[in-house]
Design a protein around this motif. Structure first.
Motif, PDB file in Angstrom:
ATOM      1  N   ALA A  50      34.818 -51.145 -72.154  1.00 22.38           N
ATOM      2  CA  ALA A  50      33.870 -51.984 -71.412  1.00 22.38           C
ATOM      3  C   ALA A  50      34.501 -53.310 -71.023  1.00 22.38           C
ATOM      4  CB  ALA A  50      32.610 -52.209 -72.249  1.00 22.38           C
ATOM      5  N   GLU A  51      35.277 -53.900 -71.926  1.00 20.29           N
ATOM      6  CA  GLU A  51      35.934 -55.173 -71.623  1.00 20.29           C
ATOM      7  C   GLU A  51      36.953 -55.023 -70.501  1.00 20.29           C
ATOM      8  OE1 GLU A  51      37.449 -57.131 -75.158  1.00 20.29           O
ATOM      9  OE2 GLU A  51      35.997 -56.010 -76.376  1.00 20.29           O
ATOM     10  N   VAL A  52      37.652 -53.901 -70.489  1.00 19.13           N
ATOM     11  CA  VAL A  52      38.636 -53.657 -69.434  1.00 19.13           C
ATOM     12  C   VAL A  52      37.961 -53.630 -68.067  1.00 19.13           C
ATOM     13  CG1 VAL A  52      40.217 -51.934 -68.471  1.00 19.13           C
ATOM     14  CG2 VAL A  52      40.270 -52.439 -70.917  1.00 19.13           C
ATOM     15  N   VAL A  53      36.815 -52.968 -67.988  1.00 17.89           N
ATOM     16  CA  VAL A  53      36.100 -52.890 -66.713  1.00 17.89           C
ATOM     17  C   VAL A  53      35.609 -54.283 -66.295  1.00 17.89           C
ATOM     18  CG1 VAL A  53      34.138 -51.888 -65.487  1.00 17.89           C
ATOM     19  CG2 VAL A  53      35.401 -50.512 -67.149  1.00 17.89           C
ATOM     20  N   ARG A  54      35.035 -55.005 -67.228  1.00 13.88           N
ATOM     21  CA  ARG A  54      34.501 -56.329 -66.896  1.00 13.88           C
ATOM     22  C   ARG A  54      35.610 -57.299 -66.488  1.00 13.88           C
ATOM     23  NH1 ARG A  54      31.555 -55.465 -71.916  1.00 13.88           N
ATOM     24  NH2 ARG A  54      29.444 -54.736 -71.484  1.00 13.88           N
TER      25      ARG A  54
END
Length: 253
Positions: A50-54
């Motif tokens: 999720a952090e990678v996408v954000r």
């Protein structure tokens, strides 16, 4: 302006592959003259997916993320597709095993009135580079044989590259009940019931290490799911086809 194409990517603990996947997808979509988007569906990741996408740098192709608490690839893809309202929508795997150069002919067929375009590793013009074990190859052969009566005429139901026009996507994803790896079979069976025109497209497909599919665990579940899909569809009252009078399965050169 309405989005022309949405590409859904189901994700479960893909922090290592996601950066390259998002870059590759955005690059493939930037050549489309009308608005497109990438929809990442986080299916309960416990890593930094999720952090990678954000943190991904915004570019000409919007990337957004939604969460799907119900576990299973089928559940994640369904959530992503039903969260879009684009004219065309489809999904691909996070490993990009199917080369995205297939997007151009896919859009061409959708514009021509084909309702469902699916990548097919069984197409004689496909370039398939697989490194599967003997066990997985045997399981895949048996699965294809079992699927034949549910989705007659479709040579490869499991390639993770499928695109739909909006009416067909709504018709097949709304009632979808299969949440695991066999969900593609239910999708295509429902498409045939609705009289969809289905085209199998040749693809360049490369087996990418790191698959979450387990031949023993998920293979057994997939075979059990086929029986459940058959029983489910037999119980349902099938309405008259709404897309065309006959189902057409086309092998596209």
């Amino acid at each position: 302006m309405r989005t022309l194409l949405s590409v859904v990517v189901p994700v479960l603990n893909e922090e290592r592959r996601l950066p390259a996947t998002l870059v590759g997808l955005a690059y493939a979509l930037r050549g489309v003259s009308r608005r497109t988007e990438i929809v990442v569906v986080d299916n309960g990741s416990t890593d930094r997916s999720a952090e990678v996408v954000r943190a991904h740098r915004a570019g000409p192709v919007p990337i957004r993320m939604i969460e799907c608490a119900e576990r299973g690839k089928g559940a994640a893809v369904r959530a992503g597709v039903l969260d879009t309202d684009s004219a065309f929508v489809g999904f691909c795997d996070a490993d990009l095993a199917t080369n995205m150069d297939a997007l151009t002919p896919t859009l061409a067929h959708l514009f021509d009135g084909v309702n469902v375009v699916i990548g097919s590793r069984a197409h004689p013009m496909s370039d398939v580079r697989a490194r599967h074990s003997v066990l997985r190859q045997a399981g895949a052969w048996a699965f294809r044989r079992a699927v034949g009566s549910l989705v007659p005429g479709v040579a490869d139901t499991q390639c993770g590259f499928k695109f739909f026009d909006r009416a067909t996507a709504t018709a097949v994803f709304t009632p979808l009940r299969t949440t695991g790896f066999a969900f593609d079979v239910e999708l295509l069976a429902r498409a045939q019931q609705n009289g969809a025109v289905i085209a199998e497209l040749p693809v360049r497909w490369t087996d990418v290490p790191g698959s979450t599919f387990s031949p023993m665990r998920d293979g057994f579940r997939s075979f059990a799911a086929l029986r459940e899909i058959r029983e489910l569809l037999d119980r349902e009252t099938v309405s008259a086809p709404v897309l065309s009078s006959d189902t057409v399965i086309a092998e596209v050169a």
